[in-house]
Design a protein around this motif. Structure first.
Motif, PDB file in Angstrom:
ATOM      1  N   LEU A  16      -1.624   3.690  -1.579  1.00 56.15           N
ATOM      2  CA  LEU A  16      -2.258   3.239  -2.828  1.00 56.15           C
ATOM      3  C   LEU A  16      -2.376   1.721  -2.881  1.00 56.15           C
ATOM      4  O   LEU A  16      -3.434   1.174  -3.224  1.00 56.15           O
ATOM      5  CB  LEU A  16      -1.461   3.723  -4.037  1.00 56.15           C
ATOM      6  N   ILE A  17      -1.307   1.036  -2.534  1.00 54.87           N
ATOM      7  CA  ILE A  17      -1.335  -0.422  -2.581  1.00 54.87           C
ATOM      8  C   ILE A  17      -2.336  -0.971  -1.563  1.00 54.87           C
ATOM      9  O   ILE A  17      -3.061  -1.926  -1.848  1.00 54.87           O
ATOM     10  CB  ILE A  17       0.080  -1.000  -2.367  1.00 54.87           C
ATOM     11  N   ALA A  18      -2.408  -0.366  -0.384  1.00 52.56           N
ATOM     12  CA  ALA A  18      -3.370  -0.814   0.633  1.00 52.56           C
ATOM     13  C   ALA A  18      -4.802  -0.625   0.136  1.00 52.56           C
ATOM     14  O   ALA A  18      -5.642  -1.526   0.281  1.00 52.56           O
ATOM     15  CB  ALA A  18      -3.161  -0.064   1.941  1.00 52.56           C
ATOM     16  N   TYR A  19      -5.087   0.532  -0.457  1.00 55.62           N
ATOM     17  CA  TYR A  19      -6.444   0.800  -0.952  1.00 55.62           C
ATOM     18  C   TYR A  19      -6.817  -0.163  -2.078  1.00 55.62           C
ATOM     19  O   TYR A  19      -7.903  -0.753  -2.075  1.00 55.62           O
ATOM     20  CB  TYR A  19      -6.566   2.244  -1.426  1.00 55.62           C
ATOM     21  N   VAL A  20      -5.927  -0.320  -3.046  1.00 50.26           N
ATOM     22  CA  VAL A  20      -6.212  -1.195  -4.183  1.00 50.26           C
ATOM     23  C   VAL A  20      -6.270  -2.648  -3.721  1.00 50.26           C
ATOM     24  O   VAL A  20      -7.109  -3.429  -4.191  1.00 50.26           O
ATOM     25  CB  VAL A  20      -5.155  -0.979  -5.289  1.00 50.26           C
ATOM     26  N   GLY A  21      -5.427  -3.029  -2.781  1.00 50.66           N
ATOM     27  CA  GLY A  21      -5.465  -4.389  -2.244  1.00 50.66           C
ATOM     28  C   GLY A  21      -6.772  -4.674  -1.533  1.00 50.66           C
ATOM     29  O   GLY A  21      -7.347  -5.755  -1.680  1.00 50.66           O
ATOM     30  N   TYR A  22      -7.263  -3.709  -0.764  1.00 49.25           N
ATOM     31  CA  TYR A  22      -8.548  -3.870  -0.081  1.00 49.25           C
ATOM     32  C   TYR A  22      -9.675  -4.007  -1.100  1.00 49.25           C
ATOM     33  O   TYR A  22     -10.564  -4.849  -0.948  1.00 49.25           O
ATOM     34  CB  TYR A  22      -8.809  -2.684   0.853  1.00 49.25           C
ATOM     35  N   SER A  23      -9.638  -3.207  -2.140  1.00 45.58           N
ATOM     36  CA  SER A  23     -10.647  -3.278  -3.198  1.00 45.58           C
ATOM     37  C   SER A  23     -10.623  -4.652  -3.865  1.00 45.58           C
ATOM     38  O   SER A  23     -11.675  -5.260  -4.106  1.00 45.58           O
ATOM     39  CB  SER A  23     -10.389  -2.174  -4.229  1.00 45.58           C
ATOM     40  N   SER A  79      10.532   5.603 -17.361  1.00 42.11           N
ATOM     41  CA  SER A  79      10.746   6.723 -16.454  1.00 42.11           C
ATOM     42  C   SER A  79      12.007   7.479 -16.848  1.00 42.11           C
ATOM     43  O   SER A  79      13.080   6.898 -16.994  1.00 42.11           O
ATOM     44  CB  SER A  79      10.877   6.208 -15.010  1.00 42.11           C
ATOM     45  N   VAL A  80      11.878   8.777 -16.985  1.00 41.33           N
ATOM     46  CA  VAL A  80      13.026   9.619 -17.304  1.00 41.33           C
ATOM     47  C   VAL A  80      13.796   9.932 -16.030  1.00 41.33           C
ATOM     48  O   VAL A  80      15.015   9.959 -16.011  1.00 41.33           O
ATOM     49  CB  VAL A  80      12.555  10.931 -17.990  1.00 41.33           C
ATOM     50  N   ASP A  81      13.058  10.120 -14.964  1.00 37.06           N
ATOM     51  CA  ASP A  81      13.631  10.530 -13.687  1.00 37.06           C
ATOM     52  C   ASP A  81      13.718   9.312 -12.752  1.00 37.06           C
ATOM     53  O   ASP A  81      12.709   8.727 -12.406  1.00 37.06           O
ATOM     54  CB  ASP A  81      12.760  11.633 -13.073  1.00 37.06           C
ATOM     55  N   GLU A  82      14.924   8.932 -12.371  1.00 38.94           N
ATOM     56  CA  GLU A  82      15.120   7.779 -11.483  1.00 38.94           C
ATOM     57  C   GLU A  82      14.454   7.956 -10.127  1.00 38.94           C
ATOM     58  O   GLU A  82      14.060   6.984  -9.501  1.00 38.94           O
ATOM     59  CB  GLU A  82      16.618   7.508 -11.295  1.00 38.94           C
ATOM     60  N   SER A  83      14.318   9.198  -9.660  1.00 38.39           N
ATOM     61  CA  SER A  83      13.701   9.427  -8.354  1.00 38.39           C
ATOM     62  C   SER A  83      12.197   9.144  -8.374  1.00 38.39           C
ATOM     63  O   SER A  83      11.599   8.940  -7.330  1.00 38.39           O
ATOM     64  CB  SER A  83      13.960  10.866  -7.880  1.00 38.39           C
ATOM     65  N   GLN A  84      11.606   9.109  -9.527  1.00 35.60           N
ATOM     66  CA  GLN A  84      10.178   8.843  -9.671  1.00 35.60           C
ATOM     67  C   GLN A  84       9.878   7.380 -10.003  1.00 35.60           C
ATOM     68  O   GLN A  84       8.717   7.003 -10.167  1.00 35.60           O
ATOM     69  CB  GLN A  84       9.585   9.725 -10.787  1.00 35.60           C
ATOM     70  N   LEU A  85      10.911   6.553 -10.085  1.00 33.16           N
ATOM     71  CA  LEU A  85      10.751   5.157 -10.486  1.00 33.16           C
ATOM     72  C   LEU A  85       9.796   4.387  -9.572  1.00 33.16           C
ATOM     73  O   LEU A  85       8.953   3.618 -10.044  1.00 33.16           O
ATOM     74  CB  LEU A  85      12.122   4.468 -10.515  1.00 33.16           C
ATOM     75  N   LEU A  86       9.885   4.607  -8.269  1.00 32.02           N
ATOM     76  CA  LEU A  86       8.995   3.919  -7.322  1.00 32.02           C
ATOM     77  C   LEU A  86       7.534   4.252  -7.613  1.00 32.02           C
ATOM     78  O   LEU A  86       6.682   3.361  -7.655  1.00 32.02           O
ATOM     79  CB  LEU A  86       9.344   4.304  -5.884  1.00 32.02           C
ATOM     80  N   LEU A  87       7.249   5.525  -7.836  1.00 33.55           N
ATOM     81  CA  LEU A  87       5.860   5.925  -8.101  1.00 33.55           C
ATOM     82  C   LEU A  87       5.340   5.336  -9.415  1.00 33.55           C
ATOM     83  O   LEU A  87       4.174   4.939  -9.504  1.00 33.55           O
ATOM     84  CB  LEU A  87       5.729   7.442  -8.110  1.00 33.55           C
ATOM     85  N   TYR A  88       6.208   5.281 -10.437  1.00 30.17           N
ATOM     86  CA  TYR A  88       5.798   4.665 -11.700  1.00 30.17           C
ATOM     87  C   TYR A  88       5.460   3.188 -11.490  1.00 30.17           C
ATOM     88  O   TYR A  88       4.440   2.700 -11.962  1.00 30.17           O
ATOM     89  CB  TYR A  88       6.911   4.781 -12.757  1.00 30.17           C
ATOM     90  N   ARG A  89       6.319   2.488 -10.767  1.00 30.57           N
ATOM     91  CA  ARG A  89       6.085   1.062 -10.538  1.00 30.57           C
ATOM     92  C   ARG A  89       4.802   0.843  -9.745  1.00 30.57           C
ATOM     93  O   ARG A  89       4.011  -0.042 -10.061  1.00 30.57           O
ATOM     94  CB  ARG A  89       7.272   0.445  -9.808  1.00 30.57           C
ATOM     95  N   VAL A  90       4.599   1.640  -8.723  1.00 31.47           N
ATOM     96  CA  VAL A  90       3.388   1.497  -7.906  1.00 31.47           C
ATOM     97  C   VAL A  90       2.149   1.818  -8.739  1.00 31.47           C
ATOM     98  O   VAL A  90       1.129   1.123  -8.654  1.00 31.47           O
ATOM     99  CB  VAL A  90       3.472   2.393  -6.652  1.00 31.47           C
ATOM    100  N   ALA A  91       2.236   2.857  -9.555  1.00 33.37           N
ATOM    101  CA  ALA A  91       1.079   3.233 -10.391  1.00 33.37           C
ATOM    102  C   ALA A  91       0.717   2.105 -11.352  1.00 33.37           C
ATOM    103  O   ALA A  91      -0.448   1.718 -11.458  1.00 33.37           O
ATOM    104  CB  ALA A  91       1.380   4.514 -11.162  1.00 33.37           C
ATOM    105  N   TYR A  92       1.704   1.543 -12.042  1.00 32.84           N
ATOM    106  CA  TYR A  92       1.426   0.443 -12.968  1.00 32.84           C
ATOM    107  C   TYR A  92       0.912  -0.782 -12.228  1.00 32.84           C
ATOM    108  O   TYR A  92       0.003  -1.470 -12.696  1.00 32.84           O
ATOM    109  CB  TYR A  92       2.666   0.082 -13.787  1.00 32.84           C
ATOM    110  N   LEU A  93       1.502  -1.086 -11.077  1.00 36.13           N
ATOM    111  CA  LEU A  93       1.058  -2.222 -10.274  1.00 36.13           C
ATOM    112  C   LEU A  93      -0.390  -2.035  -9.822  1.00 36.13           C
ATOM    113  O   LEU A  93      -1.209  -2.954  -9.931  1.00 36.13           O
ATOM    114  CB  LEU A  93       1.963  -2.404  -9.056  1.00 36.13           C
ATOM    115  N   CYS A  94      -0.731  -0.844  -9.352  1.00 36.87           N
ATOM    116  CA  CYS A  94      -2.104  -0.570  -8.889  1.00 36.87           C
ATOM    117  C   CYS A  94      -3.103  -0.666 -10.029  1.00 36.87           C
ATOM    118  O   CYS A  94      -4.196  -1.221  -9.854  1.00 36.87           O
ATOM    119  CB  CYS A  94      -2.179   0.799  -8.215  1.00 36.87           C
TER     120      CYS A  94
END
Length: 185
Positions: A16-23, A79-94
């Motif tokens: 996701l970060i690579a695609y959005v960065g390229y865009s 985020s309610v679930d700590e295991s999903q924290l990375l995906l939340y951060r990446v989604a907001y960043l993207c």
């Protein structure tokens, strides 16, 4: 909620970060070209008048960018679930990165420089004498397509299109008046 493997989260995040960065890179390249070409156009034409439409939309996009980047930093609060924290951060960043790109595109396509014989929009200059027609589009979002003799077509907002139409008609009237003066001599 379903559990996702941490390795899969990293793969998705990097993709996701690579695609959005390229865009963003492509949009940034177009924005740099716009800035360079518009400065050259303004330097060549002393009678040029630069106008920006959509400043409030750009400001709204900047606010949304800041909000998304803030949400990426404080994702643990959302985020309610700590295991999903990375995906939340990446989604907001993207989403924040996409808003940066949208801001640059909005600035490029909602800014126009008028001169007495043409205009500059996007990354190119156009002459009034090359315009063949201006067509209003049908649909939910109203735009105007400007068709040129060399086959170029640009699509602009309704407000900018109407300004081009007014300036084009003024250009034709001045040209007709000069032709009449020459004929009377």
């Amino acid at each position: 909620m379903f559990e996702m493997n941490t390795g899969l989260q990293w793969i998705i995040s990097i993709g996701l970060i690579a695609y959005v960065g390229y865009s963003l890179f492509k949009t940034g390249k177009e924005f740099r070209e716009y800035r360079k070409n518009s400065k050259e156009y303004l330097a060549k034409h002393k009678d040029a008048k630069e106008e920006h439409y959509g400043i409030w939309q750009c400001m709204l996009l900047v606010i949304m960018t800041i909000a998304c980047l803030g949400m990426a930093l404080f994702a643990q609060l959302f985020s309610v679930d700590e295991s999903q924290l990375l995906l939340y951060r990446v989604a907001y960043l993207c989403i924040g990165i996409l808003f940066v790109g949208l801001t640059m595109e909005m600035w490029i396509h909602r800014s126009i420089i008028f001169t007495e014989d043409g205009f500059f929009i996007g990354t190119r200059a156009y002459r009034y004498r090359m315009i063949t027609t201006l067509e209003k589009s049908k649909g939910i979002i109203k735009t105007i397509r400007v068709l040129f003799q060399n086959g170029d077509v640009i699509q602009v907002s309704l407000k900018i299109g109407e300004l081009i139409r007014v300036r084009y008609n003024e250009f034709k009237a001045i040209k007709k008046e000069k032709k009449e003066k020459r004929r009377r001599r």
